[in-house]
Design a protein around this motif. Sequence first.
Motif, PDB file in Angstrom:
ATOM      1  N   THR A 168       0.841  -1.186   0.000  1.00 10.50           N
ATOM      2  CA  THR A 168       0.000   0.000   0.000  1.00 10.50           C
ATOM      3  C   THR A 168       0.877   1.237   0.000  1.00 10.50           C
ATOM      4  O   THR A 168       1.721   1.397   0.880  1.00 10.50           O
ATOM      5  N   TYR A 169       0.687   2.091  -0.979  1.00 14.54           N
ATOM      6  CA  TYR A 169       1.458   3.322  -1.091  1.00 14.54           C
ATOM      7  C   TYR A 169       0.677   4.491  -0.486  1.00 14.54           C
ATOM      8  O   TYR A 169      -0.549   4.503  -0.533  1.00 14.54           O
ATOM      9  N   ASP A 170       1.422   5.460   0.041  1.00 11.92           N
ATOM     10  CA  ASP A 170       0.809   6.667   0.575  1.00 11.92           C
ATOM     11  C   ASP A 170       1.582   7.882   0.058  1.00 11.92           C
ATOM     12  O   ASP A 170       2.497   7.744  -0.760  1.00 11.92           O
ATOM     13  N   ASP A 171       1.216   9.066   0.517  1.00 14.61           N
ATOM     14  CA  ASP A 171       1.865  10.291   0.043  1.00 14.61           C
ATOM     15  C   ASP A 171       3.369  10.289   0.334  1.00 14.61           C
ATOM     16  O   ASP A 171       4.153  10.769  -0.478  1.00 14.61           O
ATOM     17  N   ASP A 172       3.764   9.774   1.493  1.00 17.90           N
ATOM     18  CA  ASP A 172       5.193   9.698   1.833  1.00 17.90           C
ATOM     19  C   ASP A 172       5.944   8.856   0.812  1.00 17.90           C
ATOM     20  O   ASP A 172       7.037   9.208   0.390  1.00 17.90           O
ATOM     21  N   TYR A 200       5.173   8.253  -2.393  1.00 18.97           N
ATOM     22  CA  TYR A 200       5.288   8.927  -3.686  1.00 18.97           C
ATOM     23  C   TYR A 200       6.301  10.072  -3.634  1.00 18.97           C
ATOM     24  O   TYR A 200       7.059  10.285  -4.578  1.00 18.97           O
ATOM     25  N   ARG A 201       6.335  10.803  -2.521  1.00 22.49           N
ATOM     26  CA  ARG A 201       7.291  11.899  -2.362  1.00 22.49           C
ATOM     27  C   ARG A 201       8.724  11.363  -2.341  1.00 22.49           C
ATOM     28  O   ARG A 201       9.580  11.835  -3.091  1.00 22.49           O
ATOM     29  N   ASP A 231       9.832   8.421  -3.351  1.00 21.86           N
ATOM     30  CA  ASP A 231      10.139   7.736  -4.612  1.00 21.86           C
ATOM     31  C   ASP A 231      10.565   8.743  -5.678  1.00 21.86           C
ATOM     32  O   ASP A 231      11.548   8.522  -6.400  1.00 21.86           O
ATOM     33  N   TRP A 244       5.483  -0.129   2.800  1.00 17.14           N
ATOM     34  CA  TRP A 244       4.943  -0.008   1.441  1.00 17.14           C
ATOM     35  C   TRP A 244       5.035  -1.261   0.594  1.00 17.14           C
ATOM     36  O   TRP A 244       4.363  -1.359  -0.430  1.00 17.14           O
TER      37      TRP A 244
END
Length: 105
Positions: free
Chosen positions: A12-16, A18-19, A21, A83
Amino acid sequence: MICCQFIFLPGTYDDDFYRLDAQIAEHAQNLPGFVRVEKWVAPEDGPLAGQVNAIYYFTDRQSVAQLARFPHHQVAKEQVARWYDGYRIVVSEVETTYGDGRIDP
């Protein structure tokens, strides 16, 4: 050439995620020894069901070490279980690459 494969099963991905990455990808691409990155995703109905292989190519080990020491990369490594549902790293030295010239080397 050095090949660094990050093989993982997405979770599961979150805003942290994506930032971090995006920051890591930008840093890697700006390293002097960066060559390219390739990404492969296994079919959902196959034996590796959904696994991803992100393959980074570098001309030298110094660039690989710079990426490993990048602070945002360190933060992401500390939180990898957040993640991903599993991962492994493969680092290898490429001796030769060849083809018919219709795909970038």
